[in-house]
Enzyme design. Structure first.
Site, PDB file in Angstrom:
ATOM      1  N   ASP A 274      -1.304  -8.777  -8.537  1.00 20.90           N
ATOM      2  CA  ASP A 274      -1.101  -7.330  -8.487  1.00 20.90           C
ATOM      3  C   ASP A 274      -2.306  -6.728  -7.766  1.00 20.90           C
ATOM      4  OD1 ASP A 274       0.281  -5.037 -10.968  1.00 20.90           O
ATOM      5  OD2 ASP A 274      -0.287  -4.741  -8.882  1.00 20.90           O
ATOM      6  N   GLU A 470       1.431   4.453 -14.078  1.00 23.43           N
ATOM      7  CA  GLU A 470       0.462   3.478 -14.588  1.00 23.43           C
ATOM      8  C   GLU A 470      -0.495   4.105 -15.593  1.00 23.43           C
ATOM      9  OE1 GLU A 470       0.498   1.373 -10.216  1.00 23.43           O
ATOM     10  OE2 GLU A 470      -0.814   0.505 -11.724  1.00 23.43           O
TER      11      GLU A 470
END
Ligand code: GLC
Length: 590
Positions: A274, A470
């Protein structure tokens, strides 16, 4: 059983190609810089295998033509023939996580939490297929989707990217989503990416990128389970997760990335890290690269420092810190995915079939999104059966989310953190615009100040959250500090969205709007636009009807379709609804 990706033809092609590559060419395939940090010439010079757009990172004026031009330039560079080069077509990756919502004019579908309320796997496959086409219409061939997170704490800022806290529901969608996206690697398919491996939805207090402290049995039963149908459908890539499992970061966890995913479950595609996720393994970037490579990361998503990553990886191979066999395995997997997907046979992006179909935001695509909105709505309260409403009634429409397409789309839409207002969501309808289109006497008053008992029979008040993504969507009670993605906790630096899930405290303006109307004796239908369930005890007692609309995306018209009875409420909760204790269980819905 996991699908076998490499048939004999692919294996033969890959082995012959691998044998021709120098170490530099192999390592180049393993690096995925962000588009703002690399030019096409550098793609050619460093043999780069992939480039990505982070959330909101778009070329030019962010039109399909600009995207095609950008991808064409990168692809041509990757295919440049020169004495020290071997042409290997580049894969471009993007977060098309609810439609290709980065791009202006794309069809924006409801975020996953709303799709979880539909309980309709067939709809998931249709949405995925349309998403693939709109991604291909921009010259992109890889999306970092589906998210298979099983969100166990609604404090998590990524709750809305999860279909449900029930692994069975998420599992029921996983295969359909991969099938719809990849289309058996045919012309209408893109490369899919199951994420984030593993346990992203199980962190303590729902802290984004935090620590998931559970037994291996719980990890398997809850968080790994949805990957099995995805692997059976032949998902080509998997993204490593930022979170830790019992204190060990997934990006450096060889047991999870290699022994479980690749060896035990037989995953034959490649693992991508990621966003700079490798950096959080160690304060020493070189050591971090070695840890991630040896744990089983095959491709490194690097926002800026991609040259440094290449240098470290080359050094590690030369010093034996990372064995050549690990590099060969990673590159073999990357080439296998590219060949299995048919990338070697596809023309340059500008000359591909979907590049000239102009299907971005097509009416038939938006109709499917509108259907998804209808099916995602959950009716939580309907006192005196005030719903469905009479469209000829004298309607007052209010609330900060009534006429705000940006808010109804949520995060990962045009910008990473989403947008405010209608301007940047081109096409589609706000919830107000959808109501106005069918109700001739509807009037908009965002703060409710125009409320007048002699002029209005009933009010629709659209309340809830603003967009977030997020860690910036986390609810973190003051003082709560849990380990984030690095020792000091990167998400600790990302301001949390709030400190409570109680809407009356989190967004008091909504109750104020409701009261500005009810003080005139006008009954209120509340529509909640949010990325998660919220405590709404007060709002429930002061409104007649209450609808959970989640993050419906660009087709706000779907809300009016149900409020006025053209379609029934069929959505049911994908998550239990919080109260001081649980108010309604998963599966509730009138
Ligand atoms: C983000 C997210 C991931 C996304 C990636 C690229 O940090 O964790 O889901 O695919 O970076 O934008």
């Amino acid at each position: 059983m996991t699908a076998t990706l490499a048939n004999r033809e692919t294996t033969a092609y890959v082995e012959s190609l691998l044998a021709r590559l120098t170490l530099e060419q192999k390592v180049g395939q393993m690096i995925q810089p962000e588009r703002m940090a690399i030019t096409p010439d550098e793609v050619a010079e460093y043999h780069i295998g992939s480039v990505l757009s982070g959330g909101g990172s778009a070329p030019g004026a962010n039109t399909a033509a600009d995207w095609i031009a950008m991808n064409d330039a990168y692809w041509m560079a990757s295919m440049r023939d020169a004495p020290n080069r071997v042409p290997i077509p580049l894969l471009y990756g993007v977060d098309a996580v609810h439609g290709h919502a980065n791009v202006l004019g794309a069809t924006v579908f409801p975020h996953n939490i709303g799709l979880g309320a539909t309980r309709d796997p067939d709809l998931m496959e249709r949405i995925a297929q349309i998403t693939a086409r709109e991604v291909l219409a921009t010259g992109v061939d890889w999306t970092f989707a589906p998210t298979l997170a099983v969100a166990k704490h609604i404090y998590w800022g990524r709750t809305y990217e999860s279909f449900s806290d029930d692994p069975h529901l998420v599992s029921s969608y996983a295969g359909a989503l991969v099938r719809g996206l990849q289309q058996e690697c045919g012309r209408g398919g893109v490369v899919a990416c199951a994420k984030h491996w593993v346990g992203d939805g199980g962190t303590t207090n729902g802290r984004d990128q935090g620590n998931t402290a559970i037994s291996e049995e719980e990890l398997e039963r809850t968080h790994m389970a949805p990957y099995l149908p995805a692997l059976q459908e032949g998902v080509l890539t998997v993204m490593a997760s930022f979170n830790s499992w019992n204190g060990v970061k997934c990006h450096g966890n060889r047991y999870l990335l290699t022994e479980v995913l690749k060896e035990r479950l037989g995953f034959g595609g490649f693992v991508i890290s990621d966003w700079d996720g490798v950096d959080y393994l160690s304060d020493d970037p070189a050591e971090a690269m070695a840890m991630a490579a040896n744990a089983g990361v095959d491709m490194f998503m690097v926002s800026v420092e991609w040259k440094r990553c290449i240098t470290h990886l080359l050094d590690h191979v030369r010093t034996g810190v990372v064995p050549m066999s690990r590099i060969d395995d990673a590159v073999r997997r990357i080439l296998t995915v590219k060949h299995r997907y048919g990338l070697f046979d596809r023309p340059r992006p500008a000359e591909r079939y979907w590049s000239s179909q102009d299907c971005l935001g097509a009416p038939e695509h938006r109709e499917v999104a509108r259907e998804a909105v209808r099916k995602s709505l959950v009716l939580l309260q309907n006192t005196n059966n005030i719903l469905p409403l009479d469209r000829t009634a004298r309607l007052l429409v209010a609330g900060k989310n009534a006429d705000n397409r940006g808010h109804q789309c949520g995060g990962f839409t045009v910008a990473w953190q989403g947008t405010n207002g209608n301007e940047q969501i081109i096409g589609g309808t706000s919830i107000w615009e959808g109501i106005k289109a069918v109700a001739p006497h509807a009037q908009l008053s965002v703060d409710g100040s125009a409320a007048n008992a002699s002029a209005h029979d009933v009010a629709i008040v659209v309340i809830g959250e603003r967009p977030y993504a997020e860690g910036m969507g986390d609810i973190r009670p003051a003082g709560l500090v849990a380990p984030g993605s690095s020792p000091e906790g990167r998400t600790a630096k990302l301001d949390a969205y709030g400190q409570t899930i109680e809407l009356a405290v989190l967004h008091p303006e909504d109750l104020a709007t409701i009261r500005a109307i009810t003080r005139h004796g006008i009954p209120v239908v509340a529509v909640l636009v949010s990325g998660r369930p919220l405590i709404v005890d007060t709002e429930l007692t002061e409104t007649k009807a209450f609808v959970a609309a989640w993050l419906p995306g660009s087709e706000g018209q779907g809300v009016a379709d149900v409020l006025f009875g053209d379609h029934a409420f069929t959505g049911v909760l994908p998550f239990a609804w919080p109260h001081i204790t649980t108010r309604w269980p998963r599966g509730y819905g009138l």
